[in-house]
Each structure stands twice: as structure tokens, then as C-alpha cells.
Design an enzyme around this catalytic site. Structure first.
Site, PDB file in Angstrom:
ATOM      1  N   CYS A  26       0.864  -1.182   0.000  1.00 21.84           N
ATOM      2  CA  CYS A  26       0.000   0.000   0.000  1.00 21.84           C
ATOM      3  C   CYS A  26       0.899   1.230   0.000  1.00 21.84           C
ATOM      4  O   CYS A  26       1.979   1.212  -0.582  1.00 21.84           O
ATOM      5  CB  CYS A  26      -0.955  -0.019   1.193  1.00 21.84           C
ATOM      6  SG  CYS A  26      -0.146  -0.186   2.785  1.00 21.84           S
ATOM      7  N   HIS A 563      34.205  14.868  -4.646  1.00 18.91           N
ATOM      8  CA  HIS A 563      34.614  15.503  -5.905  1.00 18.91           C
ATOM      9  C   HIS A 563      35.582  16.633  -5.573  1.00 18.91           C
ATOM     10  O   HIS A 563      35.187  17.684  -5.079  1.00 18.91           O
ATOM     11  CB  HIS A 563      33.383  16.050  -6.634  1.00 18.91           C
ATOM     12  CG  HIS A 563      33.643  16.453  -8.057  1.00 18.91           C
ATOM     13  ND1 HIS A 563      34.331  17.593  -8.393  1.00 18.91           N
ATOM     14  CD2 HIS A 563      33.298  15.836  -9.231  1.00 18.91           C
ATOM     15  CE1 HIS A 563      34.397  17.692  -9.711  1.00 18.91           C
ATOM     16  NE2 HIS A 563      33.773  16.633 -10.241  1.00 18.91           N
TER      17      HIS A 563
END
Length: 641
Positions: A26, A563
Site C-alpha cells: 500500500c 569531488h
């Protein structure tokens, strides 16, 4: 594949694929039907990362996941190869009570439709809103097309329910859909415009006009568009007929003769017997619920509003959903589910109070996503994660929900469609037929009041600590050392700083992929030392050829992307010296990459280094340090389960 490990663990701890009869989902939970619930490792599942809790109710073994349950469901189905499950298991049915079997059947039939049913209802609600504001007219093409989209599913509901019922009852899906389509066949619905052949049951409550006959047998034509009960009973009959036919028809002709005879038997019986009786029964059910409601709308609102969250917890609300849908089909409106509308807002108000009053950092971090989910009508994260374990907030939210439900009953507010949850559900109270929708303003006032009441009651009642007994009790000191203290701080994974330098929020990074949060949650560091060390124990999953970016997956499953600098890929590796390679196992503090800060800056590039958790959507929160500068190996982030 990001939920593959979780899916494997769930399957293993529910007893393996051989213990699974059926699996549906659900809004927030996986709903298993197990052959033997006793062999499932419930305690293990409750403590597992990515699982909120486990509930056994209505003949179902419910694993509460959260808002991302559709993705987990797909992974569980794929990993366990569960697409070929036989959902009808007579042995298991015999072990459960009639009530549990009823709840299981209803939830299995209706649950798959609710997302799209809510979506089409929202479209219909907004369309009515646009007309009310004068932005559209009912004659405009825009209105007509939007209305077709909004009406489509509920108008042809028998076809959709035929599909979901066929999966639940193990009937050929296309045969079932053909039965549903027969009920809403346009030519038959238009016959009643002519002169009747004769009248049956004259002078009774079920007096009916007969317009056609089938093999000389009178057929009472009913309106089956938007109906619920007739198609469910028809598919139950089809399951029996089809099963019997499969036993006697030779395999060589089963493909077409089984559906051939199933349709010839079930469709006429539905029009002659099942349809009329089911329609009359539906009218009686609707009249009965409205009679109870009319006895005292306030008392009805107190009960439904106060107990709705408890109903949802145990799946008992599925017993009321068909009643509401039946009322919508028969009367065009429903007051039953309408009275539950304030409950999620009362729960949200209680969580806001918890967030503002608690001194536990963990609870504060859990509260934010729970409040957001609650505003949009999904309260399981709030209930299972915070209010129910704390007890008093849950009780206070139920009291506020009861008062809100009574207020909705008092103003006689009704829903006219099944639309969105939470704030999107306000449009459910708009009458698309253009009738009186004045109660909408009253409903808005009530949900605001319920939120405030839930907040005030919880704040005044108070509550204890959520993690006092079994949590790690600690606080971070100014030098980053974790010591015993009074703050509860639980993390799935502690991420250490890979760099020494100044800390910046991600939104200050001049790269939209990072600053927008699209890559994940985290922060950035402007380094003062050109040494990048591992923030976790784990494995190098990605090392860019130019060594300016590296990906690490910790032993706990956290995926980290670092990074170094902005646009430094343009340097083609100049100034970067890697000390590891892809696939290497690394430990906290191990040197990964050396880089020349001055060389990078002289080339015109920034050295600001984003550090993001690329799978942060898997967790409740990513808590970042409040420091403005940091040394490598100090605590930088905590991943919160």
C-alpha cells in the site's frame, strides 16, 4: 538495485520465498501473506535498517517501509522471483478467521488501485475548484477533458476491480476484465431509456422494471458504473467456475474454452442474479451507514476520528473503504471517511510539538521528514518512529483527531470523490456537480484547529526520552570527540572528514548538480591540506581516471561521492596522485589521493570539494556537523536510520 540487499534480508527473515503465499503493498508497507508467520524473524526485521516496524494484522504480515515502499516492493518481487505466486492458498485461508480473510481480500483488491484512484480524484477535485474560481466553465474543452481523466477510473471501476480481484483470486485477468467491461457496456446502459416490458416486485422496496430478457428470464438492468460489490462477487463466482472448468476441459483446448464457458456462465448470472441483489445490498449498506451517522454525526465523528489511526495501524480501515466507495457510487457522497480527515493533521501537530520540545537530536532529525509526510497524509513514519513509542503524543493525537472528526460531523461535511491525502484531500470536499461546497472552508478551519490542538495537547502533556534505554547516549564536544552525555545521538553510519579545511553548505557550491541536492545530501569542504583520506571503512567503488573524483561504499552500505574541486576534470589528472585503485578495501583515515592545491588554483579552478551521500534517499536523514572548520578524521556526518 539500490534496495537489493534490503530485499534479500526481508525475504530471508520472513521465512524465504517458500513461506510467501502473496505479496502486495500500500502507501507505506509491504503486505505479506505467509504460510507460517511463526517462522518469520519479526524482531530481526523490526531492528533492520530501512524498516520502520512490523505488524501482524488481518491475516497479513505487514512490513512498514515508508514512502519509498513501491521501489522496495519491486526489488523484493524481482529478487524473490515472486511474480508467479499463487495468491489463493486454501490451506492458509483455513488457518485464519473469517474476519481476517475478509480484510485480506478487501485490502488485496483495493490497495493496488488507491494511488491512481487518488490521482484521478485530485484531478476531478482541482477541476471543480477551477470552476468554482471561475477559471473554467463546464462547457469548455479543457474542463471536459480534465473531467474525463478525473472520472475515468471511478466510472469504469468494475473493470479495474476485476483486474485486482483476479490477481487476488487467481482468475484469468482478461476474463475478469471482460466480465467487468460487460457491466458497463454502453449499449446495455442505454436500453433503460425505452419502454419497460413489465414490472417485478411491484409495491415493494425493490420494485424494478424489466426492459430485456435473457433466454426468457427477466433481467433487471442496474447502473454498474462506479459500483463495487457486484464485480467482486462476480469474480468470486468466476474463480469457482474457472477452477471447475480447468479440471474437466482437456489441456489442448483450455486456452479458449475455459474463458468461453466462464464468460457464458458468469456474465448472465451476474446480470440476472448477482448484480441486482448486490446493488440492493449496496443500497442497504449505504442506507445503514447513513442511518447510524444521522443518529449522531458528532458521536460518529468522535469514534472514527479518534480511532482512525488505530484502524490504519492494524489494517482495519479496509473494512470502511468499501463502505465509503459504495456510498460514493450510490449517493454521490460519503460522510464516513470524511470524518477521518483531521486525524493525520492531529498527528502532525503532535510531532511538531515533539520536535520543538525534545532535546534529543535524533528525535528532532526524525521529526522533520515525519512532519512533511504527515502534511501529505502519510502518518506511518510519525506513528511508528516517534509518537507511538513515546505513547503520550500518540494518545494526544488521537484525542485531537476525535475532536476534529466530531467537528466534521457537526458541520455535515462529506467527500464527493476519493482524491489525494493530506492537504490534497481538501478538494475531496468539493462537489463536482456544482452543489453546495460551503463546508470546504469549515473543513480547512477544522484541520488547522486539529493541528494546533494536537500540538498544544502534546506540548502540555509532555513525554519522555525515545532512546533512553537502548540508544547510544552521547554528545559531540567542541574538539569532535564523542563522550557520554545527555544527548541521544544514534547513527547508522558515522562519516569522518576526509579533509582538513573550512566547511561550506552544499548550496554554496557553484555547480547546480551539487548545490540543488540532486546528487544527494551532504556538505562541502574548502581544503587547506592536499591529502584526501578515507572517511569510512569500505570499498572504492569508483575512481575517475583523472583522480579528481572518488566513490566509496562503506561497510554499512552508505555511498559517498567526493569531488575534489570544481571542473578539475579539465586538468586531465595533473596535480592529482592516487594511492588506491577501484575495488580496493580501505579503512578510516587511509590516504586515498594527494592533490596540489596551489596548482589547481593557479590553473583557475576552485578546490571546494563536495562530499555527498548519493543514496541519502534511503535514510531518514543525513546530519552534518555544525562546525565551520574541521580536521581530517573528525566526525563530519551521521547517517540516521
Amino acid at each position: 538495485m539500490k534496495y537489493e540487499a534490503l530485499a534479500k534480508s526481508i525475504i530471508e527473515n520472513v521465512g524465504g520465498t517458500e513461506n510467501i503465499n502473496n505479496l502486495t503493498h500500500c502507501v507505506t508497507r509491504l503486505r505479506f501473506k505467509l504460510k507460517d508467520e511463526s517462522i518469520a524473524n519479526t524482531d530481526v526485521l523490526k531492528k533492520m535498517d530501512g524498516i520502520v516496524t512490523v505488524i501482524k494484522s488481518g491475516g497479513q504480515y505487514q512490513v512498514v517501509i515508508g514512502n519509498h515502499v513501491p521501489d522496495v516492493y519491486q526489488e523484493v518481487m524481482a529478487v524473490g522471483n515472486l511474480n508467479t505466486l499463487d495468491e489463493s492458498d486454501s490451506q492458509n485461508s483455513e488457518k485464519t478467521s473469517i474476519f481476517n480473510r475478509f480484510i485480506d481480500l478487501i485490502s488485496g483488491i483495493f490497495a493496488p488501485t488507491l494511488g491512481t484512484l487518488a490521482a484521478t480524484g485530485m484531478i476531478k477535485g482541482f477541476n471543480a475548484l477551477f470552476v468554482a474560481f471561475g477559471w473554467l466553465t463546464v462547457e469548455s474543452g479543457t474542463y471536459q477533458i480534465l473531467n474525463a481523466v478525473g472520472d475515468s477510473l471511478f466510472y469504469f471501476f468494475p473493470i479495474f476491480l476485476a483486474l485486482t480481484a483476479s490477481k487476488k483470486l487467481n482468475v484469468n485477468q482478461f476474463t475478469a476484465m471482460a466480465i467487468g467491461a460487460s457491466l458497463v457496456y454502453p449499449t446495455l446502459t442505454g436500453i433503460t431509456a425505452g419502454e419497460p416490458l413489465y414490472t417485478l416486485f411491484a409495491g415493494t422496496l425493490i420494485e424494478s422494471q424489466v426492459f430485456i430478457e435473457f433466454l426468457g428470464i427477466p433481467v433487471i438492468l442496474m447502473t454498474y458504473s462506479s459500483s463495487v460489490i457486484p464485480i467482486i462477487l462476480s469474480i468470486i463466482l468466476a474463480s469457482k467456475v474457472e477452477k471447475g472448468l480447468k479440471k474437466i476441459i482437456p489441456d489442448v483446448v483450455k486456452t479458449f474454452l475455459v474463458p468461453f464457458f466462464t464468460l457464458l456462465v458468469v456474465v448472465p448470472l451476474t446480470f440476472i442474479i448477482i448484480g441486482p441483489i448486490a446493488t440492493w445490498a449496496g443500497s442497504l449498506v449505504g442506507a445503514g451507514t447513513l442511518a447510524v451517522y444521522n443518529l449522531s454525526p458528532v458521536v460518529a465523528g468522535l469514534i472514527i476520528g479518534g480511532f482512525w489511526q488505530i484502524f490504519v495501524m492494524f489494517g482495519l480501515h479496509w473494512g470502511l473503504i468499501p463502505v465509503a466507495l459504495n456510498n460514493l457510487a450510490v449517493y454521490g457522497s460519503d460522510p464516513v471517511v470524511a470524518m477521518s480527515f483531521a486525524a493525520s493533521f492531529a498527528q502532525t501537530g503532535a510531532i511538531i510539538a515533539v520536535m520543538m520540545k525534545t532535546k534529543e537530536k535524533k528525535v528532532k532529525s526524525l521529526s522533520i521528514p515525519s512532519i512533511i509526510s504527515g502534511i501529505f497524509g502519510v502518518t506511518e513514519p510519525a506513528i511508528y518512529g516517534i509518537s507511538l513509542p513515546l505513547k503520550k503524543p500518540f494518545i494526544m493525537s488521537c484525542i485531537a483527531g476525535a475532536i476534529g472528526g466530531a467537528a466534521i460531523g457537526l458541520i455535515d461535511a462529506k467527500i464527493y470523490m476519493v482524491g489525494g491525502l493530506g492537504v490534497f484531500g481538501i478538494t475531496n470536499f468539493l462537489n463536482p456537480a456544482g452543489g453546495n461546497s460551503s463546508s470546504v472552508l469549515g473543513v480547512i478551519a477544522i484541520i488547522i484547529g486539529s493541528t494546533i490542538l494536537g500540538f498544544v495537547l502534546t506540548y502540555l502533556a509532555g513525554f519522555g526520552k525515545l532512546y533512553e534505554d537502548d540508544a547510544i547516549v552521547a554528545e559531540t564536544t567542541t574538539d569532535g570527540v564523542i563522550e557520554s552525555g545527555n544527548e541521544v545521538y544514534i547513527g547508522k553510519d558515522v562519516i569522518e572528514s576526509p579533509l582538513k579545511g573550512s566547511i561550506l553548505p552544499l548550496f554554496d557550491v557553484r555547480d547546480e548538480a551539487f548545490s540543488s541536492g540532486a546528487m544527494g545530501k551532504g556538505l562541502a569542504i574548502e581544503p587547506t591540506d592536499g591529502k584526501l583520506v578515507s572517511p569510512v571503512n569500505g570499498v572504492i567503488t569508483m575512481l575517475f581516471p583523472t583522480s579528481h573524483a572518488i566513490g566509496i561504499t562503506s561497510d554499512e552500505g552508505t555511498e559517498i561521492l567526493i569531488h575534489i574541486g570544481m571542473d578539475t576534470v579539465q586538468l586531465d589528472g595533473e596535480g592529482f596522485v592516487p594511492h588506491v585503485k577501484q575495488g580496493d578495501q580501505v579503512t578510516k583515515g587511509q590516504l586515498l589521493i594527494e592533490f596540489d592545491i596551489e596548482k589547481i588554483r593557479d590553473a583557475g579552478y576552485s578546490v571546494i570539494t563536495p562530499i555527498v551521500i548519493t543514496n541519502s534517499q534511503n535514510y531518514l536523514d543525513v546530519i552534518t556537523t555544525e562546525k565551520t572548520s574541521i580536521a581530517s578524521k573528525e566526525q563530519l556526518m551521521t547517517i540516521v536510520i
